[in-house]
Design a protein around this motif. Structure first.
Motif, PDB file in Angstrom:
ATOM      1  N   UNK A 217       0.826  -1.210   0.000  1.00 38.51           N
ATOM      2  CA  UNK A 217       0.000   0.000   0.000  1.00 38.51           C
ATOM      3  C   UNK A 217       0.857   1.256   0.000  1.00 38.51           C
ATOM      4  N   UNK A 218       0.349   2.255  -0.713  1.00 39.94           N
ATOM      5  CA  UNK A 218       0.918   3.598  -0.647  1.00 39.94           C
ATOM      6  C   UNK A 218      -0.239   4.566  -0.559  1.00 39.94           C
ATOM      7  N   UNK A 219      -0.270   5.385   0.506  1.00 43.45           N
ATOM      8  CA  UNK A 219      -1.393   6.288   0.749  1.00 43.45           C
ATOM      9  C   UNK A 219      -0.870   7.667   1.138  1.00 43.45           C
ATOM     10  N   UNK A 220      -1.633   8.700   0.756  1.00 44.26           N
ATOM     11  CA  UNK A 220      -1.291  10.072   1.109  1.00 44.26           C
ATOM     12  C   UNK A 220      -2.528  10.762   1.662  1.00 44.26           C
ATOM     13  N   UNK A 221      -2.346  11.472   2.777  1.00 43.56           N
ATOM     14  CA  UNK A 221      -3.385  12.320   3.373  1.00 43.56           C
ATOM     15  C   UNK A 221      -2.904  13.762   3.297  1.00 43.56           C
ATOM     16  N   UNK A 222      -3.790  14.692   2.946  1.00 40.70           N
ATOM     17  CA  UNK A 222      -3.388  16.096   2.855  1.00 40.70           C
ATOM     18  C   UNK A 222      -4.398  16.985   3.557  1.00 40.70           C
ATOM     19  N   UNK A 223      -3.867  17.985   4.247  1.00 38.40           N
ATOM     20  CA  UNK A 223      -4.697  18.968   4.923  1.00 38.40           C
ATOM     21  C   UNK A 223      -3.953  20.282   4.997  1.00 38.40           C
ATOM     22  N   UNK A 224      -4.527  21.285   5.616  1.00 42.73           N
ATOM     23  CA  UNK A 224      -3.877  22.589   5.713  1.00 42.73           C
ATOM     24  C   UNK A 224      -2.515  22.496   6.403  1.00 42.73           C
ATOM     25  N   UNK A 373       6.752  23.815  -5.129  1.00 40.52           N
ATOM     26  CA  UNK A 373       5.413  23.903  -5.709  1.00 40.52           C
ATOM     27  C   UNK A 373       4.586  22.668  -5.385  1.00 40.52           C
ATOM     28  N   UNK A 374       5.205  21.490  -5.378  1.00 38.00           N
ATOM     29  CA  UNK A 374       4.465  20.268  -5.039  1.00 38.00           C
ATOM     30  C   UNK A 374       3.926  20.339  -3.612  1.00 38.00           C
ATOM     31  N   UNK A 375       4.786  20.734  -2.680  1.00 40.22           N
ATOM     32  CA  UNK A 375       4.369  20.819  -1.280  1.00 40.22           C
ATOM     33  C   UNK A 375       3.236  21.813  -1.097  1.00 40.22           C
ATOM     34  N   UNK A 376       3.401  23.003  -1.676  1.00 41.04           N
ATOM     35  CA  UNK A 376       2.376  24.028  -1.500  1.00 41.04           C
ATOM     36  C   UNK A 376       1.057  23.613  -2.132  1.00 41.04           C
ATOM     37  N   UNK A 377       1.131  22.826  -3.200  1.00 39.25           N
ATOM     38  CA  UNK A 377      -0.090  22.344  -3.823  1.00 39.25           C
ATOM     39  C   UNK A 377      -0.921  21.484  -2.893  1.00 39.25           C
ATOM     40  N   UNK A 378      -0.262  20.695  -2.051  1.00 40.83           N
ATOM     41  CA  UNK A 378      -0.990  19.867  -1.086  1.00 40.83           C
ATOM     42  C   UNK A 378      -1.524  20.680   0.086  1.00 40.83           C
ATOM     43  N   UNK A 379      -0.778  21.683   0.508  1.00 43.43           N
ATOM     44  CA  UNK A 379      -1.055  22.349   1.773  1.00 43.43           C
ATOM     45  C   UNK A 379      -2.023  23.522   1.675  1.00 43.43           C
ATOM     46  N   UNK A 380      -2.253  24.031   0.494  1.00 44.77           N
ATOM     47  CA  UNK A 380      -3.013  25.270   0.378  1.00 44.77           C
ATOM     48  C   UNK A 380      -4.388  25.077  -0.251  1.00 44.77           C
ATOM     49  N   UNK A 381      -4.908  23.855  -0.147  1.00 50.47           N
ATOM     50  CA  UNK A 381      -6.223  23.548  -0.709  1.00 50.47           C
ATOM     51  C   UNK A 381      -7.084  22.901   0.372  1.00 50.47           C
ATOM     52  N   UNK A 394      -5.463  17.342  -9.713  1.00 48.41           N
ATOM     53  CA  UNK A 394      -5.002  18.303  -8.703  1.00 48.41           C
ATOM     54  C   UNK A 394      -4.315  17.606  -7.540  1.00 48.41           C
ATOM     55  N   UNK A 395      -4.814  16.419  -7.156  1.00 51.29           N
ATOM     56  CA  UNK A 395      -4.174  15.676  -6.073  1.00 51.29           C
ATOM     57  C   UNK A 395      -3.558  14.410  -6.653  1.00 51.29           C
ATOM     58  N   UNK A 396      -2.356  14.542  -7.123  1.00 53.89           N
ATOM     59  CA  UNK A 396      -1.616  13.395  -7.631  1.00 53.89           C
ATOM     60  C   UNK A 396      -0.168  13.570  -7.224  1.00 53.89           C
ATOM     61  N   UNK A 397       0.589  12.500  -7.331  1.00 53.36           N
ATOM     62  CA  UNK A 397       2.035  12.632  -7.219  1.00 53.36           C
ATOM     63  C   UNK A 397       2.494  13.231  -8.543  1.00 53.36           C
TER      64      UNK A 397
END
Length: 478
Positions: A217-224, A373-381, A394-397
């Motif tokens: 498994x490979x999983x990603x969670x994103x939040x502010x 840019x990758x990091x900010x894309x996850x954190x600012x949505x 929008x939410x991809x690797x």
């Protein structure tokens, strides 16, 4: 002198240094690698190589090293799943983005993967000096002095070329390139850990879903301001996790510390993260969490010593944020490109290193910038299923074809002759102009910075980016 009589000293036995050593040895050079740690088999947590890096490993020993690596890496299952911080499923994409990536994509325990590469280096005859530290570099600024290194024991090792692959905290940047250490806190840090599930872990109802004996498994969670990765593999026995979060701590002289469960949970509680992920953190055995401050370093204006016979590569040349997803792969690209250039230059070390730099310079710097840019894309949505459906991709690797489909060895072979001709003819221009185009687009955060500012300066996380970056970004923006 021919390339097969070249002596090469590589400082640093990480993946970039190992790749340079192996590829040079495969081309008949005499190679010594110096690594200060006595062993790496039990060190580190998770590392991944997307296909542009993995394809280099996959061809060693007619594919045997790659096959052995797949046995201990994530390869059972082909999903990369994405969630918001509440645990709501958002989307998924293939772990191997294309079917032909399977034999070229590796992710697993850093120490186990590294040991396979180190053993292969020894097998083909690379001389490996473990547990020895380099304290100085010789001849980096004087054509009349042989190049080499001085060990902590006082012993001197001379060579035709010295490769400094000594990592983010590179001593070579100061000793060879005469640069001050310009590290600054990027404003973020990561907690990271690796452990093996016990039978008690597997009985835990919150952990059970991460311990599937039939699927990796490979999983990603994103939040502010926070995003989290979890890897589970080896029949559900091995688990690695990473939490990237905002951090304003003074990094001082060291930027890796023992981490705690309590400190990690503080950031997850603030974001109301899913209990399943928080339980993985809670059940991590004592002493397994590392608090790693993410340090930004400006791209260098050159990777070559004044004498032109010593070169920095990998993280010593371009320290990536983990969110680029390319730190390891770019080090491997450096290693094989360097070996091709040394081989094709037929003993002309200065020519080889100049061409190497021109092949790698723009590509590595643009990918270097993508980490921001990758990091900010996850954190600012504010991530919701509706947002993702309305904004596909929008939410991809961020695995762009121009990055992951790149064949660094083939690229070096194709471009060596015309770049060597440029060097020999004394073609004029800046290094950015003389180097190969990056091959793809500048990250949006950097491009926007150019467009939005009337001045010549670019700032990322409040840090003024240097002239080298400004030139690269401005040329692409134009």
């Amino acid at each position: 002198m021919s390339s097969t009589t070249l002596s090469v000293v590589v400082v640093g036995g990480g993946f970039g240094g190992l790749t340079a050593a192996i590829e040079c040895k495969l081309r008949g050079m005499n190679v010594t690698i110096i690594e200060k740690y006595p062993t790496s088999a039990d060190q580190g947590d998770v590392i991944d190589f997307f296909p542009n890096g993995g394809r280099i490993i996959a061809k060693w020993a007619d594919g045997r090293v790659g096959r052995d690596m797949l046995k201990c890496c994530i390869n059972q299952g082909n999903k990369f799943e994405f969630y918001n911080q509440k645990g709501e499923f958002l989307c998924e994409e293939p772990w191997n983005l294309y079917p032909h990536h399977y034999p070229h994509q590796f992710a697993g325990h850093r120490g186990e993967m590294h040991e396979l590469c180190m053993n292969y280096a020894k097998e083909i005859g690379v001389e490996v000096l473990l547990g020895q530290s380099v304290v100085d570099y010789l001849g980096s600024d004087d054509d009349n002095v042989p190049v080499g290194v001085v060990l902590a024991s006082g012993e001197k090792l001379l060579a035709d070329v010295v490769v400094a692959a000594d990592g983010p905290r590179s001593m070579a940047r100061q000793k060879v390139l005469k640069l001050p250490d310009t590290k600054v806190n990027s404003g973020y840090a990561i907690f990271r850990a690796f452990f093996t599930m016990t039978e008690e872990h597997k009985k835990n109802p919150l952990l059970k879903s991460f311990s599937d004996p039939n699927e990796d498994m490979t999983k990603l969670w994103a939040g502010p301001d926070v995003h989290c990765l979890l890897y589970s593999w080896n029949k559900g026995n091995d688990v690695g996790w990473v939490v990237t979060h905002k951090d304003d701590q003074d990094i001082g002289e060291s930027w890796s510390f023992p981490g705690t469960i309590e400190d990690t949970l503080k950031y997850l509680d603030e974001g109301s993260f899913e209990e399943r992920f928080k339980e993985v953190v809670r059940q991590t055995p004592p002493g397994r969490i590392v608090d790693y401050k993410l340090v930004w370093r400006d791209p260098l204006q050159t990777w070559l010593s004044q004498s032109g016979r010593t070169v920095v590569i990998g993280d010593a040349a371009h320290t990536h944020l983990p969110s680029s997803g390319q730190g390891g792969a770019q080090a491997l690209e450096d290693g094989v490109t360097l070996a091709v250039c040394l081989d094709r230059a037929k003993g002309d070390v200065k020519l080889a290193l100049k061409v190497f730099e021109r092949i790698r310079f723009n590509r590595s710097h643009i990918i270097h910038m993508s980490g921001v840019s990758n990091r900010d894309g996850y954190h600012q949505v504010e991530w919701t299923r509706e947002f993702v459906e309305a904004n596909p991709g929008s939410m991809t690797v961020h695995r762009l074809d121009w990055v992951i489909e790149h064949d660094a060895e083939k690229n070096a072979e194709e471009h060596f002759e015309h770049l060597a001709a440029d060097v020999k003819s004394g073609k004029q221009g800046t290094l950015e102009e003389l180097s190969l185009p990056a091959g793809g687009h500048i990250p949006a955060v950097a491009l926007d910075a150019v467009k939005s500012q009337q001045s010549e300066e670019i700032h990322i996380d409040g840090h003024k980016i240097n002239e080298t970056v400004r030139k690269i970004v401005s040329s692409v923006a134009a």
